[in-house]
Design an enzyme around this catalytic site. Sequence first.
Site, PDB file in Angstrom:
ATOM      1  N   CYS A   1      49.918  42.253  26.820  1.00  0.00           N
ATOM      2  CA  CYS A   1      49.581  41.105  27.425  1.00  0.00           C
ATOM      3  C   CYS A   1      48.090  40.926  27.433  1.00  0.00           C
ATOM      4  CB  CYS A   1      50.302  41.140  28.811  1.00  0.00           C
ATOM      5  SG  CYS A   1      49.796  42.335  29.951  1.00  0.00           S
TER       6      CYS A   1
ATOM      7  N   HIS B   1      51.496  48.963  33.257  1.00  0.00           N
ATOM      8  CA  HIS B   1      51.988  48.845  31.738  1.00  0.00           C
ATOM      9  C   HIS B   1      51.577  50.028  31.029  1.00  0.00           C
ATOM     10  CE1 HIS B   1      51.966  43.988  32.184  1.00  0.00           C
ATOM     11  NE2 HIS B   1      52.342  44.541  33.214  1.00  0.00           N
TER      12      HIS B   1
ATOM     13  N   GLU C   1      50.496  50.093  28.121  1.00  0.00           N
ATOM     14  CA  GLU C   1      48.872  50.086  27.728  1.00  0.00           C
ATOM     15  C   GLU C   1      47.974  50.416  28.681  1.00  0.00           C
ATOM     16  OE1 GLU C   1      51.633  46.902  25.212  1.00  0.00           O
ATOM     17  OE2 GLU C   1      51.203  47.606  27.562  1.00  0.00           O
TER      18      GLU C   1
END
Length: 201
Positions: free
Chosen positions: A126, A96, A98
């Site tokens: 998430c 992802h 992040e």
Amino acid sequence: MIQYAPGNLFVVFGILMTLPLLQADTMSEKVGNVIPTPDDASASEIDHAHMSRAYEISASAVDQGNHPFGALLVKDGVVLIEHENAVETTPDITEHAETGLVRAASRMLPPETIKGSTLYTSTEPCIMCCGAIYWVGIERIVYGVSAEHLVEVIGGEFKGFTSREVFGRMAPNVTITGPLDERRGLEQHAAFWPEFLKKNR
């Protein structure tokens, strides 16, 4: 000095009176089946500028064949790291925006630099990404699209946890700001996911 005739004053007054209505109409326009949330009032102009960059990184991820998510790490006005989603091209389902950024930060930056930095991300992190953010020591998150609205614009039902709920339990000292410029992010998701899911189901 500008002078107004009485008739012109009525025109100016009428325009000023309709501005709130125009703004309300703009906010009520849906993206897909979602009405964008007004900006978090605590966000600054600097936050808006960095969020704009997060959306640019998100668009770049799509251009590279990945999902529309982008993030950057900023401290004292300086961009330290940028990272975009790469789950399709790596291929790595944990890549992802992040988590990729956190990996890079933990390898490249000393803890004292990471402490006090701000993570800007085009969409609310998430649970997996929240864990990575927690362990690396980032203390402020600014996100664009809420996790709930991401799921809704795709056509699903949100059954997870918001980042505020996650950090409220494990790190209440982390400051979270968002949503921010949500319409722009929702439009990116609405343009991407229906076609992507159609091809990959």
